[in-house]
Design a protein around this motif. Structure first.
Motif, PDB file in Angstrom:
ATOM      1  N   HIS A 160       0.822  -1.212   0.000  1.00 19.60           N
ATOM      2  CA  HIS A 160       0.000   0.000   0.000  1.00 19.60           C
ATOM      3  C   HIS A 160       0.858   1.266   0.000  1.00 19.60           C
ATOM      4  N   PHE A 161       2.127   1.152   0.398  1.00 20.26           N
ATOM      5  CA  PHE A 161       3.016   2.308   0.394  1.00 20.26           C
ATOM      6  C   PHE A 161       3.346   2.753  -1.038  1.00 20.26           C
ATOM      7  N   ALA A 162       3.366   1.820  -1.973  1.00 15.60           N
ATOM      8  CA  ALA A 162       3.715   2.141  -3.361  1.00 15.60           C
ATOM      9  C   ALA A 162       2.695   3.060  -4.007  1.00 15.60           C
ATOM     10  N   THR A 163       1.472   3.046  -3.515  1.00 13.77           N
ATOM     11  CA  THR A 163       0.429   3.888  -4.101  1.00 13.77           C
ATOM     12  C   THR A 163       0.283   5.238  -3.404  1.00 13.77           C
ATOM     13  N   SER A 164       0.983   5.424  -2.280  1.00 14.20           N
ATOM     14  CA  SER A 164       0.906   6.699  -1.566  1.00 14.20           C
ATOM     15  C   SER A 164       1.743   7.761  -2.286  1.00 14.20           C
ATOM     16  N   HIS A 165       1.484   9.006  -1.981  1.00 15.78           N
ATOM     17  CA  HIS A 165       2.232  10.104  -2.604  1.00 15.78           C
ATOM     18  C   HIS A 165       3.724  10.003  -2.279  1.00 15.78           C
ATOM     19  N   ASP A 166       4.049   9.791  -1.001  1.00 11.96           N
ATOM     20  CA  ASP A 166       5.451   9.661  -0.594  1.00 11.96           C
ATOM     21  C   ASP A 166       6.103   8.454  -1.251  1.00 11.96           C
ATOM     22  N   GLY A 167       5.375   7.355  -1.319  1.00 14.87           N
ATOM     23  CA  GLY A 167       5.899   6.150  -1.953  1.00 14.87           C
ATOM     24  C   GLY A 167       6.211   6.362  -3.419  1.00 14.87           C
ATOM     25  N   GLN A 168       5.393   7.117  -4.103  1.00 13.18           N
ATOM     26  CA  GLN A 168       5.631   7.396  -5.517  1.00 13.18           C
ATOM     27  C   GLN A 168       6.849   8.298  -5.706  1.00 13.18           C
ATOM     28  N   GLU A 169       7.074   9.212  -4.783  1.00 13.45           N
ATOM     29  CA  GLU A 169       8.279  10.052  -4.836  1.00 13.45           C
ATOM     30  C   GLU A 169       9.535   9.211  -4.649  1.00 13.45           C
ATOM     31  N   VAL A 170       9.484   8.301  -3.685  1.00 15.34           N
ATOM     32  CA  VAL A 170      10.623   7.412  -3.439  1.00 15.34           C
ATOM     33  C   VAL A 170      10.862   6.513  -4.646  1.00 15.34           C
ATOM     34  N   GLU A 171       9.794   5.991  -5.222  1.00 17.36           N
ATOM     35  CA  GLU A 171       9.925   5.137  -6.398  1.00 17.36           C
ATOM     36  C   GLU A 171      10.533   5.903  -7.569  1.00 17.36           C
ATOM     37  N   GLY A 172      10.199   7.173  -7.696  1.00 25.31           N
ATOM     38  CA  GLY A 172      10.794   8.006  -8.736  1.00 25.31           C
ATOM     39  C   GLY A 172      12.299   8.115  -8.581  1.00 25.31           C
ATOM     40  N   LEU A 173      12.763   8.255  -7.336  1.00 27.12           N
ATOM     41  CA  LEU A 173      14.206   8.286  -7.083  1.00 27.12           C
ATOM     42  C   LEU A 173      14.865   6.950  -7.391  1.00 27.12           C
ATOM     43  N   VAL A 174      14.236   5.883  -6.950  1.00 26.46           N
ATOM     44  CA  VAL A 174      14.799   4.546  -7.144  1.00 26.46           C
ATOM     45  C   VAL A 174      14.924   4.202  -8.624  1.00 26.46           C
ATOM     46  N   ASN A 175      14.015   4.701  -9.430  1.00 25.67           N
ATOM     47  CA  ASN A 175      14.042   4.410 -10.862  1.00 25.67           C
ATOM     48  C   ASN A 175      14.839   5.437 -11.665  1.00 25.67           C
ATOM     49  N   ASN A 176      15.435   6.403 -11.014  1.00 25.12           N
ATOM     50  CA  ASN A 176      16.186   7.462 -11.677  1.00 25.12           C
ATOM     51  C   ASN A 176      17.647   7.037 -11.843  1.00 25.12           C
ATOM     52  N   SER A 177      18.086   6.818 -13.076  1.00 29.12           N
ATOM     53  CA  SER A 177      19.462   6.362 -13.326  1.00 29.12           C
ATOM     54  C   SER A 177      20.489   7.421 -12.942  1.00 29.12           C
ATOM     55  N   ASN A 178      20.127   8.698 -13.050  1.00 26.54           N
ATOM     56  CA  ASN A 178      21.029   9.776 -12.658  1.00 26.54           C
ATOM     57  C   ASN A 178      21.311   9.721 -11.156  1.00 26.54           C
ATOM     58  N   PHE A 179      20.291   9.397 -10.364  1.00 29.41           N
ATOM     59  CA  PHE A 179      20.437   9.243  -8.917  1.00 29.41           C
ATOM     60  C   PHE A 179      21.485   8.173  -8.593  1.00 29.41           C
ATOM     61  N   TRP A 180      21.388   7.020  -9.266  1.00 26.96           N
ATOM     62  CA  TRP A 180      22.304   5.908  -8.999  1.00 26.96           C
ATOM     63  C   TRP A 180      23.716   6.195  -9.498  1.00 26.96           C
ATOM     64  N   SER A 181      23.849   6.894 -10.611  1.00 25.89           N
ATOM     65  CA  SER A 181      25.199   7.219 -11.094  1.00 25.89           C
ATOM     66  C   SER A 181      25.884   8.195 -10.142  1.00 25.89           C
ATOM     67  N   ARG A 182      25.117   9.108  -9.574  1.00 26.29           N
ATOM     68  CA  ARG A 182      25.695  10.046  -8.590  1.00 26.29           C
ATOM     69  C   ARG A 182      26.132   9.310  -7.332  1.00 26.29           C
ATOM     70  N   ILE A 183      25.322   8.376  -6.861  1.00 25.65           N
ATOM     71  CA  ILE A 183      25.698   7.600  -5.677  1.00 25.65           C
ATOM     72  C   ILE A 183      26.956   6.801  -5.963  1.00 25.65           C
ATOM     73  N   ASN A 184      27.031   6.196  -7.144  1.00 27.90           N
ATOM     74  CA  ASN A 184      28.229   5.433  -7.534  1.00 27.90           C
ATOM     75  C   ASN A 184      29.474   6.308  -7.490  1.00 27.90           C
ATOM     76  N   LYS A 185      29.400   7.514  -8.015  1.00 28.21           N
ATOM     77  CA  LYS A 185      30.548   8.427  -8.020  1.00 28.21           C
ATOM     78  C   LYS A 185      30.953   8.811  -6.608  1.00 28.21           C
ATOM     79  N   ILE A 186      29.975   9.043  -5.760  1.00 30.10           N
ATOM     80  CA  ILE A 186      30.269   9.443  -4.374  1.00 30.10           C
ATOM     81  C   ILE A 186      30.953   8.321  -3.615  1.00 30.10           C
ATOM     82  N   VAL A 187      30.444   7.120  -3.781  1.00 27.88           N
ATOM     83  CA  VAL A 187      30.999   5.967  -3.056  1.00 27.88           C
ATOM     84  C   VAL A 187      32.328   5.579  -3.676  1.00 27.88           C
TER      85      VAL A 187
END
Length: 70
Positions: free
Chosen positions: A43-70
């Motif tokens: 039920h969290f996936a359908t909430s507004h906050d859950g959709q925002e988090v899912e947007g981050l998780v599916n964002n390839s730019n987000f993951w490439s930035r984390i990779n560079k930082i680590v």
């Protein structure tokens, strides 16, 4: 979140300066668990906050930035 990823994303660190690295590295290790079918059926996936988090998780730019930082 622990159930989706197979472990803790955050954990206590010795110093406050290390916690950001530990958190980002933990996210990278559990990246696939964040995209699970179990999440999509929760039920969290359908909430507004859950959709925002899912947007981050599916964002390839987000993951490439984390990779560079680590």
């Amino acid at each position: 979140m622990r159930d989706f990823c197979g472990g803790e994303i955050l954990r206590p660190a010795i110093t406050r300066f290390v916690i950001n690295y530990i958190a980002l590295n933990s996210l990278l290790k559990r990246r696939d668990g964040l995209k699970s079918d179990q999440w999509l059926s929760s039920h969290f996936a359908t909430s507004h906050d859950g959709q925002e988090v899912e947007g981050l998780v599916n964002n390839s730019n987000f993951w490439s930035r984390i990779n560079k930082i680590v």
